[in-house]
Design a protein around this motif. Structure first.
Motif, PDB file in Angstrom:
ATOM      1  N   ARG A   2       0.829  -1.199   0.000  1.00  0.00           N
ATOM      2  CA  ARG A   2       0.000   0.000   0.000  1.00  0.00           C
ATOM      3  C   ARG A   2       0.866   1.253   0.000  1.00  0.00           C
ATOM      4  O   ARG A   2       0.557   2.232  -0.674  1.00  0.00           O
ATOM      5  CB  ARG A   2      -0.936  -0.013   1.212  1.00  0.00           C
ATOM      6  N   SER A   3       1.977   1.233   0.740  1.00  0.00           N
ATOM      7  CA  SER A   3       2.885   2.386   0.770  1.00  0.00           C
ATOM      8  C   SER A   3       3.454   2.673  -0.613  1.00  0.00           C
ATOM      9  O   SER A   3       3.585   3.825  -1.016  1.00  0.00           O
ATOM     10  CB  SER A   3       4.028   2.135   1.747  1.00  0.00           C
ATOM     11  N   GLU A   5       2.014   1.895  -3.483  1.00  0.00           N
ATOM     12  CA  GLU A   5       0.925   2.389  -4.323  1.00  0.00           C
ATOM     13  C   GLU A   5       0.615   3.863  -4.071  1.00  0.00           C
ATOM     14  O   GLU A   5       0.253   4.583  -4.983  1.00  0.00           O
ATOM     15  CB  GLU A   5      -0.334   1.539  -4.098  1.00  0.00           C
ATOM     16  N   TYR A   6       0.777   4.332  -2.820  1.00  0.00           N
ATOM     17  CA  TYR A   6       0.463   5.716  -2.478  1.00  0.00           C
ATOM     18  C   TYR A   6       1.627   6.679  -2.694  1.00  0.00           C
ATOM     19  O   TYR A   6       1.471   7.875  -2.537  1.00  0.00           O
ATOM     20  CB  TYR A   6      -0.016   5.819  -1.032  1.00  0.00           C
ATOM     21  N   SER A   7       2.794   6.160  -3.034  1.00  0.00           N
ATOM     22  CA  SER A   7       3.984   7.019  -3.146  1.00  0.00           C
ATOM     23  C   SER A   7       4.204   7.482  -4.586  1.00  0.00           C
ATOM     24  O   SER A   7       3.604   6.958  -5.524  1.00  0.00           O
ATOM     25  CB  SER A   7       5.216   6.266  -2.660  1.00  0.00           C
TER      26      SER A   7
END
Length: 193
Positions: A2-3, A5-7
């Motif tokens: 998830r990190s 994907e959000y970066s």
């Protein structure tokens, strides 16, 4: 996951004493697949016994494992001794700027079409492929569309050639590039009767 994907830019921290392991490679490919900017930080560099060629050999082994995407900045750091930490952040900021780069269509065609004329795509089944036009698509990451008469016959080696020429001509260090070959569209206008 998830990190990633959000970066926008991923700093992949690896342990110099352990080397570039399978888990590091899978994290790298995950960031690459999500079209994120990537900087590799090799930590604990102060614990490695070094000679003149250690850095180059270590860097070459990493680049071999992440091929064909070898245009990734690699910074050797020591978090304990605070060596080159700011350099890693500066490079990450540059990668973020590279990821946001926009190239005008006219400039892109002026630079890329001569490369295509010098080395056109190979003919397939006695059919000659002609690339007439290219443009950057309005996406968050560098994505380019090349319009050709027979895009289905363009193979992966030629796609890599185009990517290499884009990287030579523009600053895309640390950023994955997407390239699409599409059918040239012709518009026909009819007068209403």
């Amino acid at each position: 996951i998830r990190s990633i994907e959000y970066s926008d830019v991923c700093l992949l921290l690896i342990d110099a004493t352990l080397g570039f392991e399978a888990q590091d490679l899978s994290i790298f490919h995950l960031a690459d697949k999500n079209n994120k900017g990537i900087v590799i930080l090799v930590n604990k560099w102060d614990l490695i016994e070094k000679d003149t060629y250690t850095t180059k050999e270590y860097e070459a082994s990493i680049r071999q494992k992440i091929a064909p995407f070898s245009d990734v900045p690699i910074v050797f750091i020591s978090a304990l001794n605070k060596q080159r930490l700011l350099k890693g952040l500066e490079i990450a900021i540059n990668v973020s700027k590279n990821r946001a780069t926009r190239i005008s269509t006219s400039k892109l065609n002026d630079i890329m079409l001569p490369f295509i004329e010098q080395n056109p795509p190979p003919a397939t089944k006695r059919k000659y492929i002609r690339i007439k036009f290219c443009t950057q698509l309005p996406t968050k990451t560098p994505t380019f569309a090349f319009f050709a008469n027979l895009p289905q016959y363009i193979k992966e080696p030629y796609k890599r050639y185009i990517e290499n020429k884009l990287r030579e001509s523009f600053e895309f260090t640390g950023v994955p590039i997407q390239i699409f070959f599409q059918k040239k569209i012709a518009f026909i206008f009819r007068r209403p009767t």
